[in-house]
Design an enzyme around this catalytic site. Structure first.
Site, PDB file in Angstrom:
ATOM      1  CE  LYS A  68     139.198  33.458  85.779  1.00 31.28           C
ATOM      2  NZ  LYS A  68     139.025  32.152  86.292  1.00 31.28           N
ATOM      3  CD  GLN A  94     141.626  29.515  87.354  1.00 30.95           C
ATOM      4  OE1 GLN A  94     140.797  30.367  87.758  1.00 30.95           O
ATOM      5  NE2 GLN A  94     141.388  28.929  86.089  1.00 30.95           N
ATOM      6  CG  ASP A 123     134.369  30.477  89.132  1.00 30.09           C
ATOM      7  OD1 ASP A 123     134.196  30.914  88.047  1.00 30.09           O
ATOM      8  OD2 ASP A 123     135.494  30.252  89.879  1.00 30.09           O
TER       9      ASP A 123
HETATM   10  N1  GUN Z   1     139.031  26.826  84.963  1.00 29.57           N
HETATM   11  C1  GUN Z   1     138.631  26.809  83.801  1.00 29.57           C
HETATM   12  N2  GUN Z   1     137.463  27.885  83.642  1.00 29.57           N
HETATM   13  C2  GUN Z   1     137.476  28.205  85.069  1.00 29.57           C
HETATM   14  C3  GUN Z   1     136.338  29.036  85.455  1.00 29.57           C
HETATM   15  O1  GUN Z   1     135.474  29.731  84.923  1.00 29.57           O
HETATM   16  N3  GUN Z   1     136.558  29.353  86.955  1.00 29.57           N
HETATM   17  C4  GUN Z   1     137.345  28.620  87.636  1.00 29.57           C
HETATM   18  N4  GUN Z   1     137.212  28.657  88.845  1.00 29.57           N
HETATM   19  N5  GUN Z   1     138.211  27.680  86.995  1.00 29.57           N
HETATM   20  C5  GUN Z   1     138.379  27.398  85.742  1.00 29.57           C
END
Ligand code: GUN
Length: 286
Positions: free
Chosen positions: A56, A100, A123
């Site tokens: 990311k 995350q 998110d």
């Molecule tokens: N863990 C698995 N997928 C995601 C996501 O799209 N965002 C975040 N913050 N954590 C995750």
């Protein structure tokens, strides 16, 4: 349809999405004197999370978004995480906050998500965002479900009236993708671990979204001929190779369209996070 499925190239589509952001990012930076920014919080040592976060941040860099990396040890408390979120909520350079998941078990996940300023909820996991999505109001849409919809639309198929089966009911994928499909007028069924006859449900699906997290659990023979198969799973086999939730080689024989793993949904999650960050910057930093 013998081996007839077309491959939905998530990697290529994600790159196009990212490229489309570049001029908007440059225009924002020229106008404001600073670029759109993403605050990233990684708690603990989950190796998969570390890889996702790295991808990311690299993607941010490629399009000119600033990322502000914050790593906390696995021993960090809920209060530590909340304090960092407060700091990022107040930081003018930060337009989106990525916490995350999963978090270490002792951290109050829902409380942490709730403490993110909904205006910076890149998110889309804040209950305000989830509520807006449920009532069809404009909002941040969670990245993986948003990416699934872009992949679906890329097939050129008319979603309205199709039978969509979502396997998995998580807050991150299953529930929000079901809302998005419903908003596009699909007839939506959500299946989960207590579903009595999963094979029978999947056999009905014109659109299948597999988000279970179990390697190749959906058999190829279950796929309706011509169906669109979006595989959200990223699982590691015993031999170390990656696979999805759908038995790809067999499913490909029946499906009309199918996403590969890797190279399907994964890159779209990253692209949609960047899109949400830029949208947030444009909407709230004017
Ligand atoms: N863990 C698995 N997928 C995601 C996501 O799209 N965002 C975040 N913050 N954590 C995750």
């Amino acid at each position: 349809m013998a081996d007839g499925a077309k491959i939905i190239d998530g990697k290529a589509i994600a790159l196009e999405c990212q490229e489309r952001l570049r001029p908007a990012v440059a225009a924002f930076a020229a106008r404001k004197g600073y670029p759109p920014g993403l605050g990233v919080i990684l708690v603990g040592e989950n190796p998969a999370s570390a890889v996702y976060v790295k991808n990311k941040e690299l993607a941010c860099k490629k399009v000119g978004i600033a990322s502000f990396h914050h790593a906390l040890p696995a021993t960090a408390s809920s209060a530590d995480v909340a304090a960092l979120i407060r700091k990022l909520n107040e930081d003018r350079r930060v337009h989106g906050i990525l916490l995350q998941l999963p978090l270490p078990a002792h951290i109050a996940e829902q409380e942490m998500l709730r403490s993110i300023n909904p205006a910076k909820d890149a998110d889309g996991f804040h209950p305000v965002s989830a509520g807006n999505l449920a009532v069809g109001a404009p909002t941040y849409v969670p990245c993986t479900p948003k990416g699934c919809m872009v992949l679906l639309r890329s097939t050129g198929s008319a979603i309205a009236g199709m039978r969509a089966v979502v396997v998995g009911r998580s807050n991150i994928v299953g529930k929000p993708v079901a809302q998005l499909l419903l908003a596009e007028h699909a007839t939506v069924t959500i299946c989960h671990s207590k579903t009595r006859d999963l094979a029978a449900e999947v056999r009905n699906a014109d659109i299948l979204i597999a988000a279970i997290g179990k390697p190749e659990m959906i058999a190829g023979a279950w796929i309706k001929p011509g169906a669109i198969v979006i595989d959200v799973g990223i699982n590691r086999r015993a031999d170390g190779t990656l696979c999805g939730d759908v038995a790809f080689a067999d499913a490909k024989r029946n499906a009309g369209w199918i996403t590969p793993v890797p190279g399907g949904v994964g890159p779209m999650t990253v692209a949609m996070l960047l899109e949400n960050t830029v949208e947030g910057a444009q909407r709230y930093d004017e």
